[in-house]
Design a protein around this motif. Structure first.
Motif, PDB file in Angstrom:
ATOM      1  N   ALA A  40       0.844  -1.199   0.000  1.00 32.71           N
ATOM      2  CA  ALA A  40       0.000   0.000   0.000  1.00 32.71           C
ATOM      3  C   ALA A  40       0.873   1.240   0.000  1.00 32.71           C
ATOM      4  N   GLY A  41       0.819   1.998  -1.099  1.00 29.70           N
ATOM      5  CA  GLY A  41       1.508   3.282  -1.144  1.00 29.70           C
ATOM      6  C   GLY A  41       3.016   3.187  -1.097  1.00 29.70           C
ATOM      7  N   ALA A  53      10.455  -6.235   2.710  1.00 26.00           N
ATOM      8  CA  ALA A  53      10.180  -4.825   2.489  1.00 26.00           C
ATOM      9  C   ALA A  53      10.211  -4.080   3.820  1.00 26.00           C
ATOM     10  N   ALA A  54      10.856  -4.675   4.813  1.00 20.84           N
ATOM     11  CA  ALA A  54      11.050  -4.100   6.145  1.00 20.84           C
ATOM     12  C   ALA A  54      12.128  -4.950   6.818  1.00 20.84           C
ATOM     13  N   PRO A  55      12.723  -4.478   7.910  1.00 22.98           N
ATOM     14  CA  PRO A  55      13.696  -5.326   8.614  1.00 22.98           C
ATOM     15  C   PRO A  55      13.051  -6.639   9.049  1.00 22.98           C
ATOM     16  N   ASN A 218       7.078  -2.330   5.731  1.00 20.42           N
ATOM     17  CA  ASN A 218       5.974  -3.125   5.205  1.00 20.42           C
ATOM     18  C   ASN A 218       6.192  -4.590   5.599  1.00 20.42           C
ATOM     19  N   PHE A 219       5.510  -5.018   6.660  1.00 22.45           N
ATOM     20  CA  PHE A 219       5.744  -6.346   7.223  1.00 22.45           C
ATOM     21  C   PHE A 219       4.699  -7.342   6.711  1.00 22.45           C
ATOM     22  N   PRO A 220       5.118  -8.548   6.343  1.00 20.01           N
ATOM     23  CA  PRO A 220       4.158  -9.563   5.896  1.00 20.01           C
ATOM     24  C   PRO A 220       3.365 -10.125   7.075  1.00 20.01           C
ATOM     25  N   SER A 279       2.441  -3.130  10.465  1.00 20.93           N
ATOM     26  CA  SER A 279       2.294  -2.186   9.359  1.00 20.93           C
ATOM     27  C   SER A 279       2.417  -2.889   8.012  1.00 20.93           C
ATOM     28  N   ASN A 280       1.535  -2.513   7.089  1.00 16.79           N
ATOM     29  CA  ASN A 280       1.618  -3.059   5.734  1.00 16.79           C
ATOM     30  C   ASN A 280       1.934  -1.967   4.713  1.00 16.79           C
ATOM     31  N   GLN A 281       2.522  -0.857   5.169  1.00 20.58           N
ATOM     32  CA  GLN A 281       2.961   0.172   4.241  1.00 20.58           C
ATOM     33  C   GLN A 281       4.189   0.883   4.816  1.00 20.58           C
TER      34      GLN A 281
END
Length: 599
Positions: A40-41, A53-55, A218-220, A279-281
């Motif tokens: 998202a974004g 897409a995140a640590p 952005n965490f799965p 968080s997903n963004q």
């Protein structure tokens, strides 16, 4: 198989293996691997849904028999064989927080989090791997790890040749690829909690009179603990210190930040919340520094007690302001494009597309030419052509016909040709845009030759901007060449990023507001060490010059330059003595070979 493809495959295998983890009476086993949700974004998204897409932290599994819930052991069918290469099971994350300090044109990021080894028997252990996605202009500053009463910390090591490829093989940590930093934590017991703090710096993106920051966040879904009673807390702290004494305004934010304090030139915000899911963004925000016109200043700081260098630290800044009446210089442009065999496929097609867009952005009054090179030169024209609609269309057709990737790489010859084309420039900025994916063996000689050529051309010598493609390109050489040529450097490590990054690079380089900048700081001090040595032109983005000095620093200085109408301008720079502004941070990542020293 490429490194990122192999990594993604290892994560996919790990998620399948994680189905062996017993989840308690509510679920006999862990749920199946969820379909990756759309980002998202996000400004940057991973090439594969299994690239972070995140640590993230992963358990490195070579023996699948050790995979189980450390708290609630269950009957597991025997597994034959071993995982070769090892599978990577993403660990459950139980806490995450980030602090971002924006200082002048840089952001210093510290992310701290806690992960649990939820997938290894309590009586067994495995290595764990931290992976942090980063951008091309990011620099790792340090990692601290605490686990099972042990603590680890990293040390930043400067490589002599500044080649990022050399870091990929470093023992225990390094780069899986230029955008993925990795660190191995040895032999962690099942059921253990791992607390990690990772710090890095990144350049702020400046566009439309605003600074933009994007932090990978952005965490799965599969890093969320299975137990619903686990409290999940996010904390985000944002500190902005422009150092300019001008009002700072937060423009946009992807989180509902609460203002904690405000001073002239400073802002502090906090976001803290209990969340049902991570968080997903990405964390994104932008802010502006208010000013209607060109302005600048100097920050000066004495060395700290722990600083081995006893010279003063300074940062000189120039901001373009938001005055739209200030016109940018006209440009005379030569594109020097690598069409050697290594550019075959997507790289050359994406370069051609990006170059087409760039040529269409040339303004009335601009002139241009294109030189494609491999072992030979292929020129669109024997002279600079006006950027009219007809000429631009002819240039696009010429690229479609002549951009065929084959042969070797000879950079010096086309650069000499481009400098010759720009030998009679008047009332405009001569620009060379070099685009290559190659490494050269005689880079020192090239830099020396170009430095001599440009010195003989005087103040309106051609500016050389460089763009590197891929991991095997000699990016350090391109940075050096851009510094010598008072131009802009940028890069795209993946073919899919070429068009976006080239557009940003080209647009920035063609927005010169103030040229031939000179500053009398070098005249009165006993010793000055400064980066960059060759002061670039001021674009529609801030210009920062930093360094060390010894001697009595004046209270005011003057910056002189030429505007687009060829009139002279003088900007008064007031010196601000500061104790709490962390100027020493801004020196990280300097190109030492480019320092200027006066004695």
């Amino acid at each position: 198989m490429a490194d990122d493809e192999a990594f993604a495959k290892a994560v996919e295998d790990g998620l399948k293996l994680a189905k062996r983890v017993y989840a308690g009476k509510d679920q006999r086993f862990a749920p199946p691997v969820p379909a990756p949700r759309p980002a998202a974004g996000m400004e940057r998204s991973p090439e594969s849904p299994f690239l972070p897409a995140a640590p993230m932290v992963y358990a490195v599994i070579t023996d699948p028999a050790i995979v189980d819930n450390p708290d609630i052991p269950s009957y597991q069918p025997h597994v034959h064989g071993r995982c070769d290469p090892p599978a990577l099971i993403p660990l459950h994350m139980t806490d995450i927080g980030v602090e971002v300090d924006c200082i002048l044109d840089s952001a210093f990021v510290a992310i701290r989090g806690r992960w649990r080894v939820h997938c290894v028997m309590r009586t067994r252990s495995s290595d764990c791997r931290l992976v942090v996605p980063m951008g091309e202009q990011d620099s790792v500053l340090g990692v601290e790890v605490e686990v099972d009463g042990r603590s680890y910390s990293t040390q930043v090591i400067e490589l002599e040749d500044h080649n990022i490829e050399n870091t990929a093989k470093s023992e225990g940590g390094g780069f899986l690829k230029p955008q993925l930093f990795s660190l191995t934590i040895p032999q962690v017991n099942g059921g253990s909690d791992i607390s990690i703090r990772v710090r890095w710096s990144q350049k702020l993106i400046y566009k439309d009179d605003q600074f933009f920051v994007t932090i990978p966040f952005n965490f799965p879904e599969y890093v969320t603990p299975l137990a619903k009673i686990v409290t999940k807390k996010e904390k985000i702290q944002l500190n902005v210190n422009s150092g300019t004494g001008k009002e700072v305004v937060l423009q946009k934010s992807s989180r509902p930040l609460k203002e904690r304090s405000r001073e002239v030139g400073k802002l502090n915000f906090l976001y803290e919340a209990l969340v049902e899911g991570w968080s997903n963004q990405d964390l994104e925000f932008s802010f502006s520094v208010s000013s209607n016109d060109l302005f600048g200043g100097i920050l000066l700081k004495s060395p700290t007690a722990y600083d081995g260098d006893r010279r003063d630290i300074f940062s000189l800044y120039l901001f373009p302001g938001s005055n739209q009446k200030r016109k940018a210089f006209k440009n005379e442009v030569v594109f020097v494009v690598d069409i050697s065999g290594s550019m075959q496929g997507r790289p050359i097609e994406n370069v051609k597309s990006a170059l087409t867009t760039s040529i269409l952005e040339l303004r009335p009054g601009d002139y241009f030419d294109i030189i494609a090179f491999n072992d030979e030169l292929h020129s669109f024209s024997s002279c600079l052509e006006p950027a009219t609609e007809v000429v631009v269309e002819n240039a696009i057709q010429w690229m479609n016909k002549n951009f065929v990737a084959e042969g070797g790489t000879d950079i010096m010859h086309p650069l000499n040709e481009a400098i010759g084309l720009l030998s009679s420039t008047q009332n405009s900025i001569p620009q060379i845009f070099l685009i290559t994916d190659g490494a050269v063996e005689d880079e020192r000689n090239i830099c020396h030759t170009i430095r001599t050529h440009l010195a003989n051309k005087g103040h309106m010598s051609p500016r050389i901007s460089t763009f590197g493609i891929g991991s095997y390109c000699n990016h350090y050489f391109l940075k050096m060449l851009a510094s010598i040529g008072r131009g802009q450097y940028d890069a795209a490590y993946g073919a899919d990023l070429i068009e976006k990054h080239m557009a940003r690079w080209f647009h920035r380089a063609l927005s010169t507001m103030l040229a031939n900048i000179t500053i009398d700081i070098f005249n009165d001090l006993d010793e000055v060490e400064v980066y960059p040595t060759h002061i670039p032109d001021l674009m529609r983005c801030p210009l920062i010059i930093s360094g060390r000095c010894h001697g009595k620093f004046p209270e005011t200085l003057k910056a002189k330059g030429i505007l687009a109408d060829m009139s002279d301008i003088i900007i008064d720079l007031k010196v601000q003595h500061t104790k709490d502004f962390p100027l020493e941070k801004l020196r990280h990542g300097f190109l030492k070979a480019n320092y200027f020293r006066k004695r």
